[in-house]
Motif scaffolding. Structure first.
Motif, PDB file in Angstrom:
ATOM      1  N   PRO A 147       0.832  -1.043  -0.111  1.00 59.83           N
ATOM      2  CA  PRO A 147       0.418  -0.179  -0.093  1.00 59.83           C
ATOM      3  C   PRO A 147       0.912   1.612  -0.399  1.00 59.83           C
ATOM      4  O   PRO A 147       0.271   2.410  -0.428  1.00 59.83           O
ATOM      5  CB  PRO A 147      -0.498  -0.455   1.043  1.00 59.83           C
ATOM      6  CG  PRO A 147       0.207  -1.032   2.325  1.00 59.83           C
ATOM      7  CD  PRO A 147       0.294  -2.291   1.428  1.00 59.83           C
ATOM      8  N   THR A 148       1.937   1.301   0.689  1.00 60.98           N
ATOM      9  CA  THR A 148       3.116   2.409   0.555  1.00 60.98           C
ATOM     10  C   THR A 148       4.199   2.354  -0.437  1.00 60.98           C
ATOM     11  O   THR A 148       5.327   1.742   0.009  1.00 60.98           O
ATOM     12  CB  THR A 148       3.710   2.919   1.780  1.00 60.98           C
ATOM     13  OG1 THR A 148       2.562   2.117   2.271  1.00 60.98           O
ATOM     14  CG2 THR A 148       4.072   4.133   2.456  1.00 60.98           C
ATOM     15  N   PRO A 149       4.341   2.920  -1.009  1.00 56.08           N
ATOM     16  CA  PRO A 149       5.651   2.882  -1.652  1.00 56.08           C
ATOM     17  C   PRO A 149       6.855   3.440  -0.914  1.00 56.08           C
ATOM     18  O   PRO A 149       6.997   3.616   0.279  1.00 56.08           O
ATOM     19  CB  PRO A 149       5.986   4.004  -2.980  1.00 56.08           C
ATOM     20  CG  PRO A 149       3.960   5.160  -2.669  1.00 56.08           C
ATOM     21  CD  PRO A 149       3.384   4.421  -1.129  1.00 56.08           C
ATOM     22  N   SER A 150       8.167   2.762  -1.079  1.00 49.68           N
ATOM     23  CA  SER A 150       9.403   3.345  -0.652  1.00 49.68           C
ATOM     24  C   SER A 150       9.529   4.725  -0.609  1.00 49.68           C
ATOM     25  O   SER A 150       9.304   5.660  -1.818  1.00 49.68           O
ATOM     26  CB  SER A 150      10.436   2.052  -1.780  1.00 49.68           C
ATOM     27  OG  SER A 150      10.201   1.715  -1.452  1.00 49.68           O
ATOM     28  N   SER A 151       9.793   5.335   0.428  1.00 48.75           N
ATOM     29  CA  SER A 151      10.716   6.334   0.557  1.00 48.75           C
ATOM     30  C   SER A 151      12.406   6.828   0.756  1.00 48.75           C
ATOM     31  O   SER A 151      12.503   7.723   0.760  1.00 48.75           O
ATOM     32  CB  SER A 151      10.120   7.009   1.962  1.00 48.75           C
ATOM     33  OG  SER A 151       8.659   7.111   2.186  1.00 48.75           O
ATOM     34  N   LEU A 152      12.892   5.309   1.014  1.00 48.59           N
ATOM     35  CA  LEU A 152      14.278   5.809   0.847  1.00 48.59           C
ATOM     36  C   LEU A 152      14.728   4.224   0.057  1.00 48.59           C
ATOM     37  O   LEU A 152      14.068   2.793   0.288  1.00 48.59           O
ATOM     38  CB  LEU A 152      14.712   5.686   2.468  1.00 48.59           C
ATOM     39  CG  LEU A 152      16.341   5.566   2.205  1.00 48.59           C
ATOM     40  CD1 LEU A 152      16.672   6.894   1.819  1.00 48.59           C
ATOM     41  CD2 LEU A 152      16.732   6.127   3.768  1.00 48.59           C
ATOM     42  N   GLN A 177       6.117  11.061  -6.582  1.00 47.24           N
ATOM     43  CA  GLN A 177       4.646  11.167  -6.930  1.00 47.24           C
ATOM     44  C   GLN A 177       3.458  10.777  -6.570  1.00 47.24           C
ATOM     45  O   GLN A 177       2.308  10.773  -5.746  1.00 47.24           O
ATOM     46  CB  GLN A 177       4.315  11.648  -8.486  1.00 47.24           C
ATOM     47  CG  GLN A 177       3.268  11.811  -9.120  1.00 47.24           C
ATOM     48  CD  GLN A 177       3.192  11.896 -10.866  1.00 47.24           C
ATOM     49  OE1 GLN A 177       4.642  10.940 -11.714  1.00 47.24           O
ATOM     50  NE2 GLN A 177       2.563  13.115 -11.488  1.00 47.24           N
ATOM     51  N   LEU A 178       4.074   9.301  -6.652  1.00 51.58           N
ATOM     52  CA  LEU A 178       2.933   8.534  -5.231  1.00 51.58           C
ATOM     53  C   LEU A 178       2.818   8.710  -4.402  1.00 51.58           C
ATOM     54  O   LEU A 178       1.252   8.867  -3.633  1.00 51.58           O
ATOM     55  CB  LEU A 178       3.059   6.647  -6.012  1.00 51.58           C
ATOM     56  CG  LEU A 178       2.876   6.215  -6.991  1.00 51.58           C
ATOM     57  CD1 LEU A 178       3.806   5.483  -6.929  1.00 51.58           C
ATOM     58  CD2 LEU A 178       1.443   6.430  -7.917  1.00 51.58           C
ATOM     59  N   ARG A 219      -1.096   9.948  -2.433  1.00 51.16           N
ATOM     60  CA  ARG A 219      -1.591   9.283  -0.668  1.00 51.16           C
ATOM     61  C   ARG A 219      -1.121  10.291   0.376  1.00 51.16           C
ATOM     62  O   ARG A 219      -2.413   9.733   1.044  1.00 51.16           O
ATOM     63  CB  ARG A 219      -0.993   8.363  -0.892  1.00 51.16           C
ATOM     64  CG  ARG A 219      -0.979   7.298  -2.653  1.00 51.16           C
ATOM     65  CD  ARG A 219      -0.481   5.798  -2.286  1.00 51.16           C
ATOM     66  NE  ARG A 219      -0.149   4.868  -3.028  1.00 51.16           N
ATOM     67  CZ  ARG A 219      -0.811   4.269  -3.768  1.00 51.16           C
ATOM     68  NH1 ARG A 219      -0.304   2.996  -2.227  1.00 51.16           N
ATOM     69  NH2 ARG A 219      -0.218   2.879  -4.551  1.00 51.16           N
ATOM     70  N   SER A 220      -0.180  11.599   0.117  1.00 52.68           N
ATOM     71  CA  SER A 220      -0.050  11.939   1.469  1.00 52.68           C
ATOM     72  C   SER A 220      -0.091  13.464   0.986  1.00 52.68           C
ATOM     73  O   SER A 220       1.915  13.536   1.091  1.00 52.68           O
ATOM     74  CB  SER A 220       0.361  10.894   2.672  1.00 52.68           C
ATOM     75  OG  SER A 220       0.841  11.814   3.966  1.00 52.68           O
ATOM     76  N   SER A 249       1.762  14.819   3.346  1.00 55.99           N
ATOM     77  CA  SER A 249       2.734  15.827   3.909  1.00 55.99           C
ATOM     78  C   SER A 249       3.725  14.885   4.051  1.00 55.99           C
ATOM     79  O   SER A 249       5.049  14.989   4.813  1.00 55.99           O
ATOM     80  CB  SER A 249       1.863  15.160   5.170  1.00 55.99           C
ATOM     81  OG  SER A 249       1.558  14.041   6.317  1.00 55.99           O
ATOM     82  N   SER A 250       4.006  13.903   2.908  1.00 58.69           N
ATOM     83  CA  SER A 250       4.827  12.639   2.219  1.00 58.69           C
ATOM     84  C   SER A 250       5.934  13.229   1.898  1.00 58.69           C
ATOM     85  O   SER A 250       5.829  15.049   1.396  1.00 58.69           O
ATOM     86  CB  SER A 250       4.242  11.520   1.962  1.00 58.69           C
ATOM     87  OG  SER A 250       3.023  10.828   2.507  1.00 58.69           O
ATOM     88  N   GLY A 251       7.231  13.069   2.862  1.00 63.28           N
ATOM     89  CA  GLY A 251       8.129  13.498   1.650  1.00 63.28           C
ATOM     90  C   GLY A 251       9.010  13.106   0.787  1.00 63.28           C
ATOM     91  O   GLY A 251       7.993  12.352   0.508  1.00 63.28           O
ATOM     92  N   PRO A 252       9.340  13.796   0.007  1.00 64.27           N
ATOM     93  CA  PRO A 252       9.911  13.096  -1.328  1.00 64.27           C
ATOM     94  C   PRO A 252      10.542  11.484  -1.580  1.00 64.27           C
ATOM     95  O   PRO A 252      11.292  11.141   0.360  1.00 64.27           O
ATOM     96  CB  PRO A 252      10.957  13.814  -1.940  1.00 64.27           C
ATOM     97  CG  PRO A 252      11.636  14.625  -0.669  1.00 64.27           C
ATOM     98  CD  PRO A 252      10.947  14.892  -0.113  1.00 64.27           C
ATOM     99  N   CYS A 253      10.740  10.942  -1.813  1.00 61.30           N
ATOM    100  CA  CYS A 253      11.480   9.055  -1.539  1.00 61.30           C
ATOM    101  C   CYS A 253      13.011   9.660  -2.642  1.00 61.30           C
ATOM    102  O   CYS A 253      12.948  10.774  -3.469  1.00 61.30           O
ATOM    103  CB  CYS A 253      11.139   8.533  -2.931  1.00 61.30           C
ATOM    104  SG  CYS A 253      11.989   7.059  -2.933  1.00 61.30           S
ATOM    105  N   CYS A 254      14.392   9.668  -1.395  1.00 60.79           N
ATOM    106  CA  CYS A 254      14.980   9.544  -1.807  1.00 60.79           C
ATOM    107  C   CYS A 254      16.658   8.413  -2.072  1.00 60.79           C
ATOM    108  O   CYS A 254      15.391   7.503  -1.555  1.00 60.79           O
ATOM    109  CB  CYS A 254      15.690  10.655  -1.050  1.00 60.79           C
ATOM    110  SG  CYS A 254      16.289  10.525   0.595  1.00 60.79           S
ATOM    111  N   PHE A 255      17.347   8.931  -3.040  1.00 58.49           N
ATOM    112  CA  PHE A 255      18.084   7.046  -2.581  1.00 58.49           C
ATOM    113  C   PHE A 255      19.791   7.569  -2.115  1.00 58.49           C
ATOM    114  O   PHE A 255      20.460   9.206  -2.250  1.00 58.49           O
ATOM    115  CB  PHE A 255      18.323   7.061  -3.906  1.00 58.49           C
ATOM    116  CG  PHE A 255      18.757   8.184  -5.125  1.00 58.49           C
ATOM    117  CD1 PHE A 255      19.961   7.928  -5.272  1.00 58.49           C
ATOM    118  CD2 PHE A 255      17.490   8.898  -5.849  1.00 58.49           C
ATOM    119  CE1 PHE A 255      19.938   8.853  -6.308  1.00 58.49           C
ATOM    120  CE2 PHE A 255      18.024   9.126  -6.771  1.00 58.49           C
ATOM    121  CZ  PHE A 255      19.687   9.488  -6.843  1.00 58.49           C
ATOM    122  N   ILE A 256      20.437   6.352  -1.387  1.00 58.08           N
ATOM    123  CA  ILE A 256      21.417   6.499  -0.996  1.00 58.08           C
ATOM    124  C   ILE A 256      22.770   5.640  -1.688  1.00 58.08           C
ATOM    125  O   ILE A 256      21.556   4.653  -1.509  1.00 58.08           O
ATOM    126  CB  ILE A 256      21.394   7.206   0.842  1.00 58.08           C
ATOM    127  CG1 ILE A 256      20.838   7.921   1.110  1.00 58.08           C
ATOM    128  CG2 ILE A 256      23.116   7.321   0.726  1.00 58.08           C
ATOM    129  CD1 ILE A 256      20.536   7.819   2.896  1.00 58.08           C
TER     130      ILE A 256
END
Length: 279
Positions: free
Chosen positions: A118-123, A168-169, A173-174, A176-183
């Motif tokens: 239900p929730t995409p990855s944020s990191l 974007q996803l 869905r929220s 207040s959600s922050g962006p998805c980023c990568f390290i």
């Protein structure tokens, strides 16, 4: 700058005595620069795992790519996060692509996971990026790309596109959600064996990666007599640089500027406990 790494450092910031509990210092980050972690693999993996655990504790879903199986958290990390909940660990998904073409395929298919979760990855975390780009199965041996620089650009562009799509996803869905980023962690072959630990800009792969990663986080081991005399097992200097840092440094508001912490120290005690200190 308020990204997941500074959140890690502030959560485990050095205090009087040794940290006895793990508490997330603040809510999940609202801005996050895609970060390239440069330095020795032994310490960079610990930092990446701390980032994954910290993000999971704030409710973020994390996907962790590595070539090496992780059966359990290292003892040093268990000392730092003794009260980590099983529910938080469930938010971290470990994936083990062996070669770069497998990594490309798995990153490219991340958008398909929205049909299962239900929730995409944020990191998105990639451990030892150089192992994929320069090791067996990387570079010219992959068969799809003529060289390591082209491969680095292709993988980095794919990460940017995937994180933008997942961002974007998350916002849909929220609000207040922050962006998805990568390290990703990277150890330059040019710098292996150097005593100063500072990454060189002459590495052609690193020059390519810098076009796509907004933040560079450099780990530099302190081998001085003072560090040894302090009774510490290891001391590392941590430096932030990059376009994201440069832009943030132009902020005039004092309160915002206080979050732009460009230099830290990592203190590792003989019992394995890790603490961070703002320089």
């Amino acid at each position: 700058m308020s990204d997941i790494l500074t959140l890690v450092f502030k959560t485990l910031m050095s205090k009087t005595g040794v940290n006895s509990d793990f508490r997330v210092a603040s809510s999940s980050p609202t801005t996050c620069g895609n970060t390239l972690l440069l330095g020795d693999h032994s310490i960079s993996r610990s930092v990446l795992l701390l980032a994954a655990v910290t993000a999971a504790e704030t409710g973020m879903k994390v996907i962790f790519f590595t070539q090496t199986q992780i059966q359990s958290l290292p003892v040093s990390l268990q000392k730092c996060v003794p009260n980590l909940s099983p529910e938080s660990l469930k938010k971290i998904k470990f994936c083990y692509p062996c070669k770069v073409d497998e990594l490309l395929q798995q990153v490219a298919s991340l958008h398909e996971s929205i049909n299962l979760y239900p929730t995409p990855s944020s990191l998105i975390i990639i451990d030892r990026l150089d192992g994929y780009l320069c090791g067996p199965g990387g570079g010219g041996t992959c068969g799809l790309y003529p060289g390591e620089q082209s491969l680095a650009a292709h993988l980095s562009a794919l990460l940017c596109d995937t994180s933008a799509f997942l961002t974007q996803l998350l916002k849909q869905r929220s609000s207040s959600s922050g962006p998805c980023c990568f390290i990703a962690s990277f150890q330059s072959e040019v710098d292996l064996g150097k005593s100063d630990g500072e990454a060189s800009t002459t590495d052609p792969i690193l020059e390519v990666l810098d076009r796509y990663f907004q933040v560079r986080c450099t780990l530099d081991r302190d081998c001085s007599y003072e560090a040894a005399a302090a009774g510490l097992q290891e001391v590392w200097h941590i430096y932030f640089s990059g376009t994201c840092i440069t832009q943030a440094s132009c902020i005039k508001d004092r309160e915002d500027r206080q979050s732009i912490d460009q230099e830290w120290q990592l203190l590792i005690f003989p019992d394995g406990v890790m603490e961070f200190k703002l320089v």
